[in-house]
Enzyme design. Structure first.
Site, PDB file in Angstrom:
ATOM      1  N   HIS A 281      -6.050   9.389  -0.898  1.00  0.00           N
ATOM      2  CA  HIS A 281      -6.624   9.730   0.657  1.00  0.00           C
ATOM      3  C   HIS A 281      -5.980  10.230   1.803  1.00  0.00           C
ATOM      4  O   HIS A 281      -6.401  10.300   2.683  1.00  0.00           O
ATOM      5  CB  HIS A 281      -7.328   8.070   0.831  1.00  0.00           C
TER       6      HIS A 281
ATOM      7  N   ASP B 191      -7.444   2.015   2.423  1.00  0.00           N
ATOM      8  CA  ASP B 191      -6.842   2.298   3.962  1.00  0.00           C
ATOM      9  C   ASP B 191      -8.026   3.584   3.828  1.00  0.00           C
ATOM     10  O   ASP B 191      -8.288   4.160   5.130  1.00  0.00           O
ATOM     11  CB  ASP B 191      -5.594   2.809   3.185  1.00  0.00           C
TER      12      ASP B 191
ATOM     13  N   HIS C 185       0.785  -1.830   0.063  1.00  0.00           N
ATOM     14  CA  HIS C 185       0.036  -0.274   0.007  1.00  0.00           C
ATOM     15  C   HIS C 185       1.501   1.032  -0.187  1.00  0.00           C
ATOM     16  O   HIS C 185       0.922   1.674   1.134  1.00  0.00           O
ATOM     17  CB  HIS C 185      -0.669   0.046   1.417  1.00  0.00           C
TER      18      HIS C 185
ATOM     19  N   ASP D  20       1.129   5.256  -0.513  1.00  0.00           N
ATOM     20  CA  ASP D  20       0.747   6.213  -0.152  1.00  0.00           C
ATOM     21  C   ASP D  20       1.314   7.541  -1.122  1.00  0.00           C
ATOM     22  O   ASP D  20       2.635   7.427  -1.494  1.00  0.00           O
ATOM     23  CB  ASP D  20      -0.244   7.169   0.679  1.00  0.00           C
TER      24      ASP D  20
END
Ligand code: ZN
Length: 1290
Positions: free
Chosen positions: A727, A484, A360, A362
């Site tokens: 996000h 997430d 994951h 970001d």
């Protein structure tokens, strides 16, 4: 105690496990013996328990890792047990109630169980504990000794000296016994001993807190009553859990009562067959010696299936068309046999565990996207995405069985651009063989609360375009992967369906929802995410088991400390049997909460796989050894897979799935912890992102209509917008330097877009090619603070307004000036314009450099999809005339009125009424204005008891305080209430103090009232900060209902203190009722609807009947411990950030409101874009001879209910066009109906359409080639389909 054999009661106990664990954790190890008596149903047994426990403190007193080996002896003999726990506890304001999230792996005599449990427990006066919530879904709670141990820990902490609990305090966290009276402080474990030290009368008043009214609460605050609570003499406790300087006892009580009701309500919901009395709790059954005479009641929480049809919400279609004005084959590629064909189907008689290796990443959070890519700034975190991709590709090459998914194309695109040809070919092969699969495939993993549908579609299309161009059909994402983000939007699910996704997985949902779904095995469902479109647009949706992590103790990433698979039997730490058993246990536990014999295990986490060889090597071994056990009847089949293969397996099961029609907002991770702050966090960034989108869409249109073919230059802004949807970007939850980086990227992108705008106007403006030079067009980005430096003092300048909608619009444009001007319209007529002074509230905004004191306000009627140019010519001394004076009154009652509306203020400056004159409707207001919440900032902030911060909105009190009460912040002796009237506009302004003001404007012929609000610098001398709302209290009988939009598109009905899918008992009365407002919120009764449009995403709700409140700004000095590790304290020019913005107020009948808010919201996000120029022309006549002052791309008017969402030139003669019916079904008698348009109308100025292909929403597949998986839904819910009616777009 390190590595030595231990003697206890003559039992010499030593094992490899124990040795190892002791070496791991060397600080807080405890050995204890417990003599106990366990009783059930009158039968008691004496037991002896030996415990060795070690815990590690991870920097947070309330989160602990604990390894316990214990040995229980009872009437049937000894049992050896090992327990690995990670537990976080929170004690709210109050020792009596606690939350714990517990991941566990527990083995007793070889019987292992793993899972995750969320526990909420309260001690009542009889010291009973109710344990609610078993997220693991295990049907036999008591086979998990770890959990017993945890609960025992609670007792040890709370009632270490309680006579009702005579067990020693043996548990993990302390080996000491308490010796004080009273209860223990959770932090220091000493006595908690406060007492009231004030006068008796006040004490009586405090004791009567249940009957307090607002005045009493004010008294509590103003008289600092809490300070009369003192430490008892000799008190040893120095921490303030439960009591703080400003803690209310009544608040504690009310908290407790709320929790009490919460339990009561849940318990009454439980059906008898779901309620388990503890028949299995029998001491003869084995050493559950920790549970003694205290009454324990365990309940499995089950929810009734509360799926109810929401208010029927209809919706419109987006049609995406690829248009070729010359014949050309569409570049869409054919599958190579990847995709579902390449999936391992599993075994029908086994639990099939789909191992999904992932990372994951970001695209900015604690570091900027570039810092994360390169791995720089290791002092923040040593994560580098380039290494992840390097490493994963090598790992995939090494073993063809391995599979990996990748999500964030912003990173992949950076990496791809740096790869040599041989690596690129290798990657293409991996993609074509299904070994590397792109999931979701957006530029980033979007936020779902603060994003606008226009930009969601754009950013997914950006990633899809790269994947399609680079890899073809094998790389077309089929799965929405939002693991997430902190809440999930129905509109996003609907858009995902229209993007051709077959399924959607995410990690976070309300803890209460999760509990119910785990018990009911309904974590997977068919989301009926639109009420307007047919079932083809529903989406299969699943909630992942552990956010996006693997089961505990199976992380093989270099950042983890879990044991690798040691498979050499000659090695002392050989652990294959134990690891295999643990994994099988974890698999079986997970299978208990899912509906089929397929489960997905996400093996990954944030920036995992930087050394993928380590991750994969262990996964290879795990798969091999676990599957070997099938020969021994393990029943577990494990293999590398992907989310799409998992989804395909579920589809093949042929099951009927439950459905859902509402959304997953707001997200509460535990009681009182609502992730609703980020709906508003960083309001300036949220506005800037929306403004940048406005410019992006206009630039694309100008590029397309001028046929400039400069799409590659617009890419920078598209890319910056793609990142901004992340996000942790537009959500406002990144660190400050990262937020600055997002803004800088948008700014750089806008600068480059301005080049395209200039090229386009160079084509569109000149009347013939000899007209040179073309005046350079520039933006005035500071016009929101009435500043445009380049035009100051100029003899002449032009303002060109591009209307990006396909309907003519009228706007009132403001131009800040330092002199007086004549203004010519496109027809050469002088136009009447108001000459108004710029309010002090704007002129005082820090950083404003303009010397303009005045502004022109003029009415501009713009052609559809085209522009008007207004020519400003400085007045000479001879023609300088006195402007018609605006009439201004101060501190008097004020009435604004135009043809449609009357807006009445009382002599205090407060809004009293809005009257819709034509409809003869009136809405009355009380107390409209600014209020603020005190953010929770008590004790140590933890994920279970956070301060109000970037993510979390957690008000200390449910009451908001009116800003006007903050008297000591007021600087002005004159209360500034002005009422100004001109022919064009009437204004009422109120300056509350030096950090809040609002100005109402009612323009001639306008059917809406505008409010411009200015907030900041928010004072922080309370050392907490403030969260500022604007509240509109009306007399509308809204009866708990209010309506908020989803991503600017669908509108959902909200009901205060209610959730459509589970029984919700409100804990936080405010935050739990906040929802994202991306563009609008309204309340209504039978005859009246009061709607507010916003210019950016904000949070808000209706906390009282008839009331709407919208949070506009937040400044907070405490981090909410959700990871960003930085307080949300935005500053500029050395002061707290000042933010201004607009609310548009609409008031009409409910049946007439849709046409107002649909068109109004469209004009807010697709606002006419003003560019300025300084032409080298001697006069207006001279200018008008050379340049067109008005132009429209359209030959015919387009229907009002159609919106041009995208107009993008791909190449010479090739265009991507999205047109949208933007009314929902049934919301307007006329405009909700289907409509026919002729697309050639859009191409009047370009040519004749030769060829046209309808595509899916992301433009990576012709609609005719899309074949989505079909799902069956449960029979009893099929009636829902009645309300869905297809809206055809001809
Ligand atoms: Zn993330």
């Amino acid at each position: 105690m390190t590595g030595t054999a231990m003697n206890y009661n003559g039992i010499n106990h030593r094992s490899k496990h124990l040795m190892k664990k002791v070496q791991d954790t060397d600080t807080d190890c405890v050995t204890t013996t417990v003599q106990n008596q366990a009783c059930h149903a009158g039968h008691c047994h004496n037991t002896t328990t030996y415990i060795h426990g070690c815990d590690t403190y991870d920097g947070d007193d309330e989160c602990d890792n604990l390894t316990v080996h214990y040995n229980v002896h009872n009437t049937t003999g000894w049992r050896n047990t090992t327990c690995d726990l990670h537990a976080c506890t929170d004690f709210l304001n109050d020792d009596d109630c606690a939350n714990a999230n517990l991941t566990f792996n527990s083995c007793t005599n070889g019987d292992c169980r793993s899972g995750i449990t969320t526990i909420h427990g309260c001690f009542d006066s009889s010291y009973a504990i109710n344990h609610l919530g078993v997220a693991d879904g295990l049907d036999d709670f008591f086979d998990i000794p770890c959990i017993n141990l945890l609960f025992d820990t609670f007792y040890g902490r709370h009632f270490g000296n309680s006579k009702k609990y005579d067990q020693q305090s043996v548990a993990s966290f302390s080996s000491k016994k308490l010796c004080c009276e009273g209860r223990a402080c959770m932090k220091c474990e000493k006595c908690r001993d406060w007492c009231y030290a004030g006068d008796l009368e006040t004490w009586k008043w405090i004791r009567n807190h249940k009957n307090w009214e607002a005045a009493d609460r004010k008294r509590w605050m103003s008289e600092n009553v809490w300070k009369r609570f003192k430490h008892r003499d000799g008190s040893t406790c120095t921490c303030f859990h439960g009591y703080r300087d400003d803690c209310f006892e009544w608040e504690l009580e009310s908290t407790r009562n709320t929790i009490g009701r919460f339990f009561t309500d849940i318990l009454t919901e439980l059906t008898s067959d779901r309620t388990r009395t503890l028949n299995r709790y029998d001491a003869t059954d084995g050493g559950y010696a920790f549970l003694n005479t205290t009454t324990h009641s365990f309940y499995f929480f089950c929810k009734e299936n509360h799926l109810k049809a929401m208010y029927v919400i209809q919706f419109c279609t987006i049609l995406l068309i690829y248009i070729v004005t010359q014949s050309l084959a569409a570049p869409y590629k054919i599958s190579n046999g990847c995709g579902y064909d390449s999936c391992n189907p599993g075994k029908p008689d086994q639990i099939n565990v789909h191992i999904v290796a992932h990372t994951h990443d970001d695209v900015g959070w604690l570091k900027t996207v570039d810092q994360y890519y390169y791995g720089s700034h290791g002092e923040i975190t040593r994560k580098g995405v380039q290494y992840i991709l390097d490493s994963v590709i090598q790992a995939l090459v090494d073993n063809p069985d391995r599979r990996f998914i990748y999500v964030e194309i912003a990173f992949f695109w950076r990496w791809w651009n740096q790869q040599p040809e041989d690596i690129r070919n290798t990657v293409k092969k991996l993609v074509n063989e299904g070994r590397l699969e792109f999931i979701s495939g957006g530029w980033s993993m979007i936020d779902e609360a603060a994003t606008h549908y226009n930009s969601i579609i754009d950013q997914h299309s950006l990633g899809a375009e790269f994947l399609n161009d680079t890899f073809g059909e094998c790389a077309r994402p089929k799965i929405g992967w939002q693991i997430d983000p902190f809440g999930h939007s129905r509109e996003v699910a609907s858009l995902f369906a229209q993007m051709g996704f077959d399924g959607y997985f995410f990690g976070r949902a309300d803890y209460h929802d999760i509990l119910g779904r785990s018990a009911e095995r309904t974590r997977e469902m068919v989301w009926q995410a639109t009420a307007d479109l047919d079932p083809q647009n529903w989406l299969f949706t699943g909630i992942l088991p552990l956010y996006y992590f693997g089961p505990p103790t199976f992380c093989y990433d270099i950042t983890c400390n879990d044991p690798p698979i040691v498979d050499d039997k000659n090695v002392h730490d050989y652990n294959v049997p134990e690891r295999v058993e643990a994994f099988i246990g974890a698999s079986l536990a997970q299978a208990e909460i899912y509906a089929t014999n397929h489960i997905m295990m996400t093996m990954g986490g944030d920036f995992y796989n930087q050394n993928a060889l380590e991750d994969f090597k262990n996964l290879d071994k795990l798969i091999y050894y676990v599957n070997l056990q099938q020969a021994n009847g393990s029943g577990v089949n494990i293999f590398y897979s992907t989310p799409s293969c998992y989804l395909y397996a579920l589809n093949k099961v042929g099951k009927k799935w439950p459905t859902k029609t509402d959304d997953f907002f707001p997200y509460a991770s535990t009681p009182f912890v609502y992730w609703t702050g980020y709906f508003t966090s960083r309001p300036a960034l949220k506005r800037y992102e929306r403004y940048a989108n406005n410019i992006l869409q206009v630039t694309r249109q100008l590029n397309g209509f001028s046929q400039s073919n400069l799409r590659n230059i617009i890419f920078d802004l598209s890319e910056a917008m793609g990142l901004a949807q992340h996000h942790d970007a537009v959500s406002g939850t990144s660190k400050q330097h990262v937020a600055d980086d997002y803004a800088q990227r948008l700014s750089d992108g806008i600068d480059r877009a301005t080049d395209v705008i200039n090229d386009a106007y160079a084509e569109l403006l000149p009347k013939d090619s000899r007209s040179t030079p073309i005046p350079h067009q520039f933006l005035c980005p500071y016009s929101n603070i009435s500043a445009c430096l380049p035009i100051e003092g100029q003899k002449q300048f032009t303002v060109t307004l591009w209307n990006p909608t396909i309907h003519p619009v009228t706007v009132h444009h403001h131009v800040p000036v330092t002199g007086q001007y004549l203004i010519y319209d496109p027809n050469g007529n002088l136009i009447p314009a108001e000459y108004l002074s710029i309010p002090d509230t704007i002129k005082n905004i820090p950083g404003r450099m303009s010397s303009a004191q005045n502004q022109y306000v003029f009415r501009a009627s713009l052609p559809a999809l085209g522009y008007n140019t207004y020519y400003f010519e400085a007045k000479t001394d001879t023609n300088k005339i006195k402007h018609k004076e605006a009439i201004t009154t101060t501190n008097e009652a004020c009435i604004l009125q135009n043809e449609y509306l009357r807006v009445v203020f009382n002599d205090q400056g407060n809004l009293k009424h809005i009257v819709n004159l034509a409809k003869n409707l009136t809405v009355s207001f009380t107390g409209q204005g600014f209020y603020w919440y005190i953010g929770y900032a008590e004790g140590k902030t933890t994920p279970f008891s956070p301060a109000s911060g970037a993510y979390i909105f957690r008000p200390l009190h449910p009451e908001a305080f009116p800003v006007s009460l903050v008297a000591h912040y007021c600087i002005s002796k004159n209360t500034n209430r002005n009422c100004t009237k001109t022919d064009t506009v009437q204004k009422a302004s109120i300056v509350y103090n030096n950090w809040t003001s609002q100005e109402f404007s009612l323009y001639r012929n306008a059917s809406a009232v505008e409010i411009e609000w200015i907030v900041g610098p928010i004072p922080i001398d309370d050392n907490i900060g403030k969260e500022i709302i604007i509240r509109y209290n009306t007399d509308i009988k809204s009866e708990k209902k209010y309506y908020t939009d989803a991503n600017g598109r669908q509108v959902l009905e909200r009901i205060r203190d209610y959730r459509p899918t589970w029984h919700h008992v409100p804990d936080d009365l405010v935050s739990s009722n906040y929802y994202p407002i991306n563009s609008r919120i309204w309340i209504q009764d039978q005859d009246r609807q009061f709607t507010i449009l916003t210019d950016r995403s904000q949070g808000g709700g209706s906390i009282y009947d008839g009331s709407i409140e919208i949070m506009v700004h937040r400044r907070l000095l405490h981090d909410d411990s959700m990871g960003v590790k930085e307080a949300l304290n935005e500053t500029a020019y050395g002061k707290g950030l000042v933010v201004s913005g607009k609310h548009i107020l609409l008031f009409d009948r409910p049946s007439d409101s849709a046409r107002l808010h649909r068109t109004g919201a469209q004009q807010l996000f697709m606002h006419p874009l003003a560019t300025y120029s300084l032409p080298n022309t001697s006069s207006h006549t001279n200018y008008s001879n050379m340049f067109r002052q008005s132009w429209s791309a359209l030959s015919d008017a387009m229907p009002l209910n159609v919106h041009l969402l995208t107009f993008d030139q791909l190449a010479p003669k090739q265009y991507r066009v999205r047109v949208e019916h933007y009314f929902e079904l049934h919301e307007d008698e006329f405009y909700s109906k289907s409509v026919t348009i002729d697309l050639q109308t859009l191409f009047k100025s370009i040519g004749t359409i030769n060829d046209m292909t309808e595509l899916i929403l992301t433009a990576n597949l012709p609609s005719s080639e899309l074949h989505r998986l079909q799902w069956n839904i449960k029979d009893q819910e099929s009636s829902h389909t009645n309300m869905f009616r297809k809206l055809y777009f001809h």
